[in-house]
Enzyme design. Sequence first.
Site, PDB file in Angstrom:
ATOM      1  N   LYS A  70     -20.076  21.916 -21.272  1.00 60.39           N
ATOM      2  CA  LYS A  70     -19.491  22.736 -20.216  1.00 60.39           C
ATOM      3  C   LYS A  70     -20.427  22.819 -19.027  1.00 60.39           C
ATOM      4  O   LYS A  70     -21.644  22.714 -19.155  1.00 60.39           O
ATOM      5  CB  LYS A  70     -19.137  24.139 -20.707  1.00 60.39           C
ATOM      6  CG  LYS A  70     -20.303  25.088 -20.880  1.00 60.39           C
ATOM      7  CD  LYS A  70     -19.792  26.490 -21.184  1.00 60.39           C
ATOM      8  CE  LYS A  70     -20.943  27.451 -21.410  1.00 60.39           C
ATOM      9  NZ  LYS A  70     -20.472  28.832 -21.591  1.00 60.39           N
TER      10      LYS A  70
ATOM     11  N   SER B 267      -6.707  15.393  -9.907  1.00 55.73           N
ATOM     12  CA  SER B 267      -7.911  15.504 -10.706  1.00 55.73           C
ATOM     13  C   SER B 267      -8.942  16.423 -10.090  1.00 55.73           C
ATOM     14  O   SER B 267      -8.680  17.149  -9.149  1.00 55.73           O
ATOM     15  CB  SER B 267      -8.534  14.144 -10.971  1.00 55.73           C
ATOM     16  OG  SER B 267      -9.086  13.632  -9.782  1.00 55.73           O
TER      17      SER B 267
ATOM     18  N   TYR C 106      -8.335  15.987 -15.265  1.00 59.55           N
ATOM     19  CA  TYR C 106      -9.337  15.006 -15.674  1.00 59.55           C
ATOM     20  C   TYR C 106     -10.405  14.910 -14.599  1.00 59.55           C
ATOM     21  O   TYR C 106     -10.189  15.283 -13.448  1.00 59.55           O
ATOM     22  CB  TYR C 106      -8.707  13.639 -15.962  1.00 59.55           C
ATOM     23  CG  TYR C 106      -8.014  13.003 -14.787  1.00 59.55           C
ATOM     24  CD1 TYR C 106      -8.681  12.106 -13.958  1.00 59.55           C
ATOM     25  CD2 TYR C 106      -6.686  13.295 -14.500  1.00 59.55           C
ATOM     26  CE1 TYR C 106      -8.042  11.525 -12.869  1.00 59.55           C
ATOM     27  CE2 TYR C 106      -6.039  12.714 -13.422  1.00 59.55           C
ATOM     28  CZ  TYR C 106      -6.721  11.825 -12.612  1.00 59.55           C
ATOM     29  OH  TYR C 106      -6.093  11.255 -11.532  1.00 59.55           O
TER      30      TYR C 106
END
Length: 126
Positions: free
Chosen positions: A9, A25, A58
């Site tokens: 993360k 994205s 993404y």
Amino acid sequence: MQLNMLKCKLHQACVTDTELDYEGSCAIDANLMDAAGIREFEQIHVYNLANGARFTTYAIRGEAGSRMISMNGAAAHLCSEGDRIIICCYANVDESELDRHEPALVYCDGDNRITHQRNGIPLQVA
């Protein structure tokens, strides 16, 4: 059995740009992607701390050293410049490997500079 576990993360990253008309994205500074182990075109989960929005998109590589986090396409509706976000990736981990699994946790300041990194989250106490 496999469990879907946190792989990595970027914590408290800051949205630097939104581009509604850019091909969808999230563009992330290549250095931040490398530090966290996020691959280009990998699915990411974005949690917006400013408005509570949670969505999946993404990652695409942004210019290295730019400190950019640009929400593009439909995701641009869910974030504003300056919003603090958490970007997470998950991976399937075999149960036999769970004891060795360590997520890459990368912490950012308000300018998307890496402040520190670790592989675990401290115990939360009451």
